[in-house]
Design a protein around this motif. Sequence first.
Motif, PDB file in Angstrom:
ATOM      1  N   ALA A  77     -12.330  14.788   1.986  1.00  0.00           N
ATOM      2  CA  ALA A  77     -12.367  13.348   1.737  1.00  0.00           C
ATOM      3  C   ALA A  77     -13.023  13.076   0.395  1.00  0.00           C
ATOM      4  N   ARG A  78     -12.372  12.247  -0.402  1.00  0.00           N
ATOM      5  CA  ARG A  78     -12.943  11.837  -1.681  1.00  0.00           C
ATOM      6  C   ARG A  78     -13.724  10.548  -1.450  1.00  0.00           C
ATOM      7  N   HIS A  79     -14.838  10.440  -2.101  1.00  0.00           N
ATOM      8  CA  HIS A  79     -15.694   9.268  -1.948  1.00  0.00           C
ATOM      9  C   HIS A  79     -15.921   8.640  -3.315  1.00  0.00           C
ATOM     10  N   PRO A  80     -15.761   7.328  -3.434  1.00  0.00           N
ATOM     11  CA  PRO A  80     -16.088   6.682  -4.703  1.00  0.00           C
ATOM     12  C   PRO A  80     -17.541   7.012  -5.057  1.00  0.00           C
ATOM     13  N   PHE A  81     -17.751   7.414  -6.276  1.00  0.00           N
ATOM     14  CA  PHE A  81     -19.081   7.859  -6.682  1.00  0.00           C
ATOM     15  C   PHE A  81     -19.173   7.767  -8.193  1.00  0.00           C
TER      16      PHE A  81
ATOM     17  N   ASP B 231     -15.051   9.699  -8.448  1.00  0.00           N
ATOM     18  CA  ASP B 231     -15.119  10.099  -7.040  1.00  0.00           C
ATOM     19  C   ASP B 231     -15.706  11.504  -6.942  1.00  0.00           C
ATOM     20  N   LEU B 232     -16.090  11.856  -5.710  1.00  0.00           N
ATOM     21  CA  LEU B 232     -16.764  13.125  -5.482  1.00  0.00           C
ATOM     22  C   LEU B 232     -16.429  13.616  -4.086  1.00  0.00           C
ATOM     23  N   ASN B 233     -16.317  14.931  -3.934  1.00  0.00           N
ATOM     24  CA  ASN B 233     -16.291  15.530  -2.608  1.00  0.00           C
ATOM     25  C   ASN B 233     -17.044  16.850  -2.677  1.00  0.00           C
ATOM     26  N   ARG B 234     -17.005  17.621  -1.592  1.00  0.00           N
ATOM     27  CA  ARG B 234     -17.796  18.849  -1.520  1.00  0.00           C
ATOM     28  C   ARG B 234     -17.338  19.939  -2.486  1.00  0.00           C
ATOM     29  N   VAL B 235     -16.119  19.848  -2.989  1.00  0.00           N
ATOM     30  CA  VAL B 235     -15.606  20.923  -3.837  1.00  0.00           C
ATOM     31  C   VAL B 235     -15.274  20.506  -5.258  1.00  0.00           C
ATOM     32  N   GLY B 236     -15.421  19.227  -5.587  1.00  0.00           N
ATOM     33  CA  GLY B 236     -15.107  18.804  -6.943  1.00  0.00           C
ATOM     34  C   GLY B 236     -15.263  17.318  -7.150  1.00  0.00           C
TER      35      GLY B 236
ATOM     36  N   TRP C 142     -25.664  14.077  -1.392  1.00  0.00           N
ATOM     37  CA  TRP C 142     -24.849  12.985  -1.925  1.00  0.00           C
ATOM     38  C   TRP C 142     -23.623  12.746  -1.046  1.00  0.00           C
ATOM     39  N   VAL C 143     -22.930  13.825  -0.692  1.00  0.00           N
ATOM     40  CA  VAL C 143     -21.703  13.680   0.107  1.00  0.00           C
ATOM     41  C   VAL C 143     -22.034  13.118   1.488  1.00  0.00           C
TER      42      VAL C 143
ATOM     43  N   GLY D  98     -21.488   8.541   5.054  1.00  0.00           N
ATOM     44  CA  GLY D  98     -22.170   7.841   6.144  1.00  0.00           C
ATOM     45  C   GLY D  98     -22.846   8.780   7.123  1.00  0.00           C
ATOM     46  N   GLU D  99     -22.874  10.079   6.816  1.00  0.00           N
ATOM     47  CA  GLU D  99     -23.528  11.041   7.696  1.00  0.00           C
ATOM     48  C   GLU D  99     -25.048  10.918   7.642  1.00  0.00           C
TER      49      GLU D  99
END
Length: 186
Positions: free
Chosen positions: A24-28, A49-54, A113-114, A119-120
């Motif tokens: 999942a990509r998150h606006p960041f 945007d940001l996710n766990r791998v890029g 951050w992720v 929302g975790e």
Amino acid sequence: MIEELNNKNDSSGETVPHEGSKYARHPFTATVEAVDFMSQTRILGRTSDLNRVGCYVDTISSFPTGSILKLRLTKDVSSFEAQAEVVYSLVGMGMGVKFTYASPEQLSVLEKWVEELSGESLPEQEMLRTSSQSLTQEGSADEESQVLNELVRELMRQRVLPDAKCEAMLEKLSRTGRAKCSPVYA
């Protein structure tokens, strides 16, 4: 380290391009400093945007696909540093990068951050605000208790209310944990 994450989540070991990402990509928004390992060329940009791998880096000047970078993302007072590879590049717009290596300390920043973005977990600023609010509420509850105690004791001293009634009020405050002192007679 990040390759392990990629391999753990993608059994083929293939890196999934940004558009078709399983993650999942998150606006960041964070500032980005990217340095090409080969040429030592440095560019500045920002993430969208940001996710766990890029992440995606908005920048007018981008590196070509396949470039290996030293990347630093900075958000507020936190920074994440990693080695990354440009997965795709859009001239005049930016580039999609995948993280290829980061130390465990840096990975914990990324993970935090992720988690906040997904929302975790609560954002750090929200956690600070929440704990500050609870301290303020505790402080105002203590202040309120003191005022109530003083008011009841003053009513007793002034003989506005009968002693028995004031003592009952102080007893009630005592049972709720709000009585701070015993009745004082003038």
